[in-house]
Design an enzyme around this catalytic site. Structure first.
Site, mmCIF file in Angstrom:
data_model
loop_
_atom_site.group_PDB
_atom_site.id
_atom_site.type_symbol
_atom_site.label_atom_id
_atom_site.label_comp_id
_atom_site.label_asym_id
_atom_site.label_seq_id
_atom_site.Cartn_x
_atom_site.Cartn_y
_atom_site.Cartn_z
ATOM 1 N N GLY A 217 -7.645 -5.002 1.465
ATOM 2 C CA GLY A 217 -6.569 -5.170 0.902
ATOM 3 C C GLY A 217 -6.142 -5.397 -0.571
ATOM 4 C CD GLU A 218 -5.587 -10.187 -0.172
ATOM 5 O OE1 GLU A 218 -6.576 -9.374 0.241
ATOM 6 O OE2 GLU A 218 -4.538 -10.540 0.036
ATOM 7 N N PRO A 219 -8.977 -6.367 -2.127
ATOM 8 C CG PRO A 219 -10.653 -6.646 -1.093
ATOM 9 C CD PRO A 219 -9.776 -5.842 -1.466
#
Length: 300
Positions: A217-219
């Site tokens: 998601g964020e990575p």
């Protein structure tokens, strides 16, 4: 929105609880009983068919104490060297491990820039991301695509403007002007790379999460900055063709204004020199050396 591994751990725990309750019912009805028959029989016998799953990380692998002092006799390895046993331990390693595991990724982007307008176009982007053993590759790839585009927008077009010395027309001082898509541009369908390939690294084990999975998601967000660095490389090529082969600083985001002026051709140099001479320009830019080091302060 991101898809994390923790809900899967909750779900696995809850499923095991329900299966344990249904075990005697399944044994009574026989191996040929359907799931609907087992569930109905359990309901009639007042067996709870709901469960609350709970999961917490093991502090032995994910716990960081910011206040823990360095133990006596511990040798700290130099920061700029590869750490070996003889060198000592990395700085702050005695305070614990801040993350349960790490995820990695790499991206490559190819762009074209228009040196007259500052516009850019992303021709191709390729991403390879480690998400462990993916539970649902389709969802993971979708999350990576979304995070990449978000990071691309952050590093190439979403310029934040405050009321400061460079934007005196925004008042009161310190007010943020770019508070939504009405005042800054976010990525649209036509900003997506013309060729966009996302691959998941294969045969990657992660023993610290359910089914060897990893959060996604964020990575992959910062992988979108590969577009920014491709733009900077293209601008550097343009600068060399105009006789400016040296180092230059290009700040994020790579807006059309920054791309255009950093190309530093004859037209840009004339405009920058006029601005630096006092015709509404930034005094900081005038003092720092003119066109070669000029930093645009916002295209509003």
């Amino acid at each position: 929105m991101s898809l994390r591994m923790v809900p899967y751990v909750h779900l696995s725990d809850a499923c095991r609880q329900i299966l344990a309750r249904l075990g005697p019912i399944q044994h009574k009805l026989g191996v040929d009983a359907s799931f609907a028959e087992i569930a109905n029989a359990a309901f009639m016998e007042r067996i709870d068919l709901s469960a609350h799953g709970f999961f917490t990380l093991d502090d032995a692998r994910c716990g960081y104490d910011f206040t823990k002092p360095k133990p006596d006799g511990v040798k700290v390895a130099p920061a700029a060297t590869a750490v070996t046993e003889a060198d000592g331990v990395p700085e702050n390693s005695w305070k614990g491990q801040p993350f349960n595991y790490f995820t990695q990724g790499v991206a490559f982007s190819q762009v074209e820039i228009d040196v007259l307008t500052g516009n850019h176009k992303t021709i191709r982007s390729d991403c390879l991301v480690d998400v462990g053993s993916s539970i649902n590759p389709s969802i993971d790839i979708g999350q990576i695509e979304g995070a990449f585009i978000q990071g691309m927008g952050w590093s190439t077009m979403e310029e934040v403007v405050y009321a400061d010395d460079d934007h005196t027309w925004v008042r009161p001082r310190a007010r943020m002007f770019t508070t939504g898509p009405g005042t800054y541009k976010i990525p649209a369908f036509n900003d997506v790379p013309e060729t966009f390939n996302v691959s998941l690294q294969q045969d990657v084990d992660n023993p610290f999460a359910v089914h060897s999975s990893k959060a996604v998601g964020e990575p992959p967000f910062f992988l979108g900055s590969s577009v920014f660095y491709a733009i900077k490389d293209a601008v550097q090529s343009a600068r060399r063709s105009f006789g400016n082969a040296g180092y230059f600083e290009m700040r994020m985001p790579a807006t059309s204004e920054r791309i255009r002026l950093h190309c530093c051709d004859a037209i840009a140099r004339a405009a920058i020199d006029k601005a630096c001479s006092g015709a509404g320009g930034s005094s900081e830019s005038a003092e720092s050396g003119g066109a070669e080091t000029y930093q645009p302060q916002g295209s509003y």
